[in-house]
Write an enzyme that holds these catalytic residues in place. Sequence first.
Site, PDB file in Angstrom:
ATOM      1  N   SER A 134       0.794  -1.219   0.000  1.00  0.00           N
ATOM      2  CA  SER A 134       0.000   0.000   0.000  1.00  0.00           C
ATOM      3  C   SER A 134       0.829   1.273   0.000  1.00  0.00           C
ATOM      4  O   SER A 134       0.275   2.360  -0.040  1.00  0.00           O
ATOM      5  CB  SER A 134      -0.955   0.011   1.195  1.00  0.00           C
ATOM      6  OG  SER A 134      -0.219  -0.137   2.396  1.00  0.00           O
ATOM      7  N   HIS A 145       1.706   3.955   6.864  1.00  0.00           N
ATOM      8  CA  HIS A 145       1.057   4.848   5.907  1.00  0.00           C
ATOM      9  C   HIS A 145       1.478   6.282   6.155  1.00  0.00           C
ATOM     10  O   HIS A 145       2.201   6.572   7.094  1.00  0.00           O
ATOM     11  CB  HIS A 145      -0.469   4.729   6.017  1.00  0.00           C
ATOM     12  CG  HIS A 145      -1.018   3.502   5.339  1.00  0.00           C
ATOM     13  ND1 HIS A 145      -2.312   3.083   5.480  1.00  0.00           N
ATOM     14  CD2 HIS A 145      -0.441   2.613   4.492  1.00  0.00           C
ATOM     15  CE1 HIS A 145      -2.495   1.984   4.760  1.00  0.00           C
ATOM     16  NE2 HIS A 145      -1.366   1.682   4.167  1.00  0.00           N
ATOM     17  N   ASP A 158      -7.544   5.856   5.421  1.00  0.00           N
ATOM     18  CA  ASP A 158      -7.556   4.633   6.220  1.00  0.00           C
ATOM     19  C   ASP A 158      -8.753   4.480   7.128  1.00  0.00           C
ATOM     20  O   ASP A 158      -8.764   3.574   7.962  1.00  0.00           O
ATOM     21  CB  ASP A 158      -6.293   4.602   7.080  1.00  0.00           C
ATOM     22  CG  ASP A 158      -5.066   4.346   6.235  1.00  0.00           C
ATOM     23  OD1 ASP A 158      -3.958   4.548   6.747  1.00  0.00           O
ATOM     24  OD2 ASP A 158      -5.228   3.941   5.069  1.00  0.00           O
TER      25      ASP A 158
END
Lengths: 182, 140
Positions: free
Chosen positions: A72, A112, A138
Amino acid sequence: RVCPVRGAAGTGPGRARPDMDLFGDLRRMNKRQLYYQVLNFAMIVSSALMIWKGLIVITGSESPIVVVLSGSMEPAFHRGDLLFLTNFHDDPIRAGEIVVFKVEGRDIPIVHRVIKVHEKGNGNIKFLTKGDNNEVDDRGLYKEGQNWLEKKDVVGRARGFLPYVGMVTIIMNDYPKFKVCI
Amino acid sequence: RKNVEDFTGPRERSDLGFVTFDITADILNGKNVLQSIFDWNVKQLFLYLSAEYSTKNNALNQVVLWDKIMLRGDNPRLSLKDMKSKYFFFDDGNGLKGNRNITLTLSWNVVPNAGILPLVTGSGHVSVPFPDTYETTKSY
């Protein structure tokens, strides 16, 4: 008068003793060597543990080195890359930083980027994250009803990285038989 | 700028800002104008435009409006005109109305092939004020 015969094929105790002494010495020496090797090994393991604990203290993070597990954050990080984290208490969380966090109740940390920050005057921060390679933020990954992350969810901030090195961990996870071999 | 229900998050009404912007940038090394920041150890740059402002609710707010990945080999000159923000500019509350000072800055994250991950802020920045009233029907 009888003189004991030397060198003959006698099987008296006089003959056997020197041999047994030699063998006994050897056996004893091996045991000592064995203990020495065990201690040596224990020392190596303890040193490694000490270095790991030392890293935890220096960086302030409970997990200063992590392996990237998903795609990701591509193309920056790929599965198997290694990340080095710090988690200094006074470091503020700012937009654009790459953070590793854990969702409450889940074990797996996520890597992230921070895309929104709202900080109150008293230092209370809430922030939102999103993977570079994901279309949406998210919120779908957070706990039910949770809309923001807080400082307590952060494991650390990514400060440095090495590619590919973490692949070993992933292979050991995917193929547990391999772990047994190692 | 509108006041709408923030459908991406908390179920309260928040201010939603609309910003259009132009970006002209040369991503160069600070020391030597001719030398690009893309040296042998730079894999990519993650560029992002963030809006920073303060409101009654929150002393500091930062919202990323737009981002772009620039790989080694891409043209280091950016010349984007009339861009709309990629992400919704929701405030945590109603702090955009009448907010005179929203600072837009371009920053980037240098991703090396291996090594340290620095965050660099560009040297220019722009201040944008938001009007005192909400818009009602303008289409975006």
